[in-house]
Enzyme design. Structure first.
Site, short mmCIF file in Angstrom:
data_model
loop_
_atom_site.label_atom_id
_atom_site.label_comp_id
_atom_site.label_asym_id
_atom_site.label_seq_id
_atom_site.Cartn_x
_atom_site.Cartn_y
_atom_site.Cartn_z
N HIS A 1 0.84 -1.21 0.00
CA HIS A 1 0.00 0.00 0.00
C HIS A 1 0.88 1.26 0.00
O HIS A 1 0.62 2.20 -0.75
CB HIS A 1 -0.87 0.07 1.27
CG HIS A 1 -1.92 -0.99 1.38
ND1 HIS A 1 -2.09 -1.75 2.53
CD2 HIS A 1 -2.88 -1.41 0.52
CE1 HIS A 1 -3.11 -2.58 2.36
NE2 HIS A 1 -3.60 -2.40 1.15
N LYS B 1 -17.40 -6.29 6.42
CA LYS B 1 -16.12 -6.87 6.84
C LYS B 1 -15.95 -6.63 8.32
O LYS B 1 -16.40 -5.62 8.84
CB LYS B 1 -14.95 -6.21 6.10
CG LYS B 1 -14.73 -6.72 4.70
CD LYS B 1 -13.45 -6.17 4.12
CE LYS B 1 -13.24 -6.59 2.67
NZ LYS B 1 -12.08 -5.95 2.07
P1 ADP Z 1 -9.74 -3.55 -0.50
O1 ADP Z 1 -10.48 -4.16 0.63
O2 ADP Z 1 -10.41 -2.40 -1.19
O3 ADP Z 1 -9.13 -4.53 -1.49
P2 ADP Z 1 -7.07 -3.20 0.49
O4 ADP Z 1 -6.68 -2.37 1.66
O5 ADP Z 1 -6.80 -4.66 0.58
O6 ADP Z 1 -8.55 -2.83 0.25
O7 ADP Z 1 -6.36 -2.64 -0.81
C1 ADP Z 1 -6.52 -1.33 -1.27
C2 ADP Z 1 -5.90 -1.18 -2.62
O8 ADP Z 1 -4.51 -1.45 -2.55
C3 ADP Z 1 -6.45 -2.12 -3.70
O9 ADP Z 1 -6.48 -1.41 -4.94
C4 ADP Z 1 -5.41 -3.21 -3.77
O10 ADP Z 1 -5.38 -3.83 -5.05
C5 ADP Z 1 -4.16 -2.43 -3.51
N1 ADP Z 1 -3.10 -3.26 -2.96
C6 ADP Z 1 -3.17 -4.06 -1.88
N2 ADP Z 1 -2.00 -4.69 -1.66
C7 ADP Z 1 -1.16 -4.29 -2.66
C8 ADP Z 1 0.19 -4.61 -3.02
N3 ADP Z 1 0.90 -5.50 -2.36
N4 ADP Z 1 0.70 -4.00 -4.13
C9 ADP Z 1 -0.05 -3.13 -4.83
N5 ADP Z 1 -1.33 -2.80 -4.56
C10 ADP Z 1 -1.88 -3.36 -3.48
#
Ligand code: ADP
Length: 158
Positions: free
Chosen positions: A17, A41
């Site tokens: 992130h 969630k």
């Molecule tokens: P959500 O529940 O909306 O998927 P997340 O917090 O898991 O929320 O992810 C938020 C965003 O960050 C999403 O667009 C996800 O694809 C992206 N993301 C999560 N982990 C990674 C990573 N390791 N590399 C790049 N993008 C990521």
């Protein structure tokens, strides 16, 4: 002025992130990281904890701010005066859902475009759920989350 929102659960924020936040903050004038309060969630970290961790690990980025939101992303984007949504793509498995969401959002708000940043290869496998699982079993999570929040994540499982 180009304002973007980067929405997610951030339960907890990972190095993947943070990489997307740092890279997108260089593309836009202002980046609002939106922490989603998703009633379907059951997050490990409270909204306050997730927001505080994000604030801490992005404090070096002057054009990034952290806000919580619930409800529709398009409404949050309008409130932030944002015309861009940032999302990260890790693998083809992310693609179908992300495509559907971005198309839905454009139908609801035609001025809102989604840009996708592909993950840095070293974080391609990384997700908040992997972090939670590793921390649950007492694993070393220093390769997964910013150093400043390691203790807070591990403390959840004591
Ligand atoms: P959500 O529940 O909306 O998927 P997340 O917090 O898991 O929320 O992810 C938020 C965003 O960050 C999403 O667009 C996800 O694809 C992206 N993301 C999560 N982990 C990674 C990573 N390791 N590399 C790049 N993008 C990521």
């Amino acid at each position: 002025m180009k304002t973007a929102v980067y929405p997610g659960s951030f339960d907890p924020v990972t190095l993947g992130h943070l990489d997307i936040i740092e890279r997108s903050s260089r593309i836009v004038d202002e980046l609002v990281v939106g922490v989603l309060n998703n009633s379907s969630k059951n997050p490990l970290f409270s909204m306050e904890e997730r927001v505080n961790m994000l604030k801490e690990v992005t404090s070096h980025l002057s054009n990034v701010r952290i806000e919580s939101f619930d409800g529709l992303l398009v409404d949050f984007a309008v409130r932030c005066h944002a015309n861009v949504v940032v999302r990260g793509l890790r693998a083809i498995t992310d693609f179908e859902y992300e495509l559907q969401m971005s198309q839905t959002n454009r139908i609801m708000c035609p001025k809102l475009d989604t840009i996708f940043l592909t993950t840095d290869l070293k974080y391609a496998y990384l997700s908040s759920s992997i972090v939670r699982e590793m921390a649950h079993y007492g694993g070393d999570i220093s390769a997964f989350v910013p150093a400043a929040i390691i203790e807070r994540v591990l403390e959840k499982f004591i």
